[in-house]
Design an enzyme around this catalytic site. Structure first.
Site, PDB file in Angstrom:
ATOM      1  N   VAL A  41       0.842  -1.192   0.000  1.00  0.00           N
ATOM      2  CA  VAL A  41       0.000   0.000   0.000  1.00  0.00           C
ATOM      3  C   VAL A  41       0.877   1.242   0.000  1.00  0.00           C
ATOM      4  O   VAL A  41       1.799   1.360   0.797  1.00  0.00           O
ATOM      5  CB  VAL A  41      -0.903   0.026   1.255  1.00  0.00           C
ATOM      6  N   CYS A  42       0.553   2.157  -0.895  1.00  0.00           N
ATOM      7  CA  CYS A  42       1.344   3.371  -0.986  1.00  0.00           C
ATOM      8  C   CYS A  42       0.440   4.576  -0.731  1.00  0.00           C
ATOM      9  O   CYS A  42      -0.229   5.047  -1.643  1.00  0.00           O
ATOM     10  CB  CYS A  42       1.960   3.456  -2.373  1.00  0.00           C
TER      11      CYS A  42
END
Length: 167
Positions: A90-91
């Site tokens: 997840v960014c």
């Protein structure tokens, strides 16, 4: 008291809070009861979004320096989204190391702050599902498709949702 005992106390406290007062949209627990630094979460696709009906499993890995440093988050369930890379990482800004962004994209206030909790992280991730940020994508193909071929993007998301319901 060392750093690690501080962080483990804080994580235990957050876990028991979440168990006592569950938050709509996700559930959280430990992957293995002996390790407070590794969590498994189940995110329910938010209603009235493309991800509605999906059950997405993810892992949170907390550093011993938590809450001074952010955890890493990785989806285990396959998910097609501009801000989640193909490995499931997840960014989003709040999971980025604290301080100023050397690339100048994010303000320090958007990045990790020690006040964040598992709850605020997951609420941010849920809102990211509802409203992708295609300006700094982790999955460039998904971002491009989101912009240029939305019907195809929706089809891929629908396939992820069906898979997530079978798991």
């Amino acid at each position: 008291m060392g750093e690690s005992s501080q962080s483990s106390l804080l994580l235990r406290k957050q876990l028991s809070e979440l168990n006592k007062n569950p938050v709509e949209g996700f559930s959280a627990g430990l992957i293995d009861d002996v390790d407070i630094y590794k969590w498994e979460v189940l995110i329910i696709g938010p209603p009235e979004t493309l991800y509605e009906g999906g059950f997405f499993k993810a892992h949170l890995f907390f550093p011993k320096e938590y809450p001074l440093r952010p955890p890493k988050m990785k989806f285990i369930t396959e998910i097609w989204h501009p801000n989640i890379d193909k490995n499931g990482d997840v960014c989003i800004s709040i999971l980025h190391e604290p301080g100023d962004d050397k690339w100048g994209y994010e303000k320090a206030s958007e990045r990790w702050l020690p006040v964040h909790t598992v709850e605020t992280i997951l609420i941010s991730v849920i809102s990211m599902l509802a409203d992708p940020n295609d300006e700094s994508p982790a999955n460039v193909d998904a971002a491009k498709e989101w912009r240029e071929n939305f019907p195809e993007f929706k089809k891929k998301v629908a396939k992820c949702i069906r898979r997530s319901q079978e798991e």
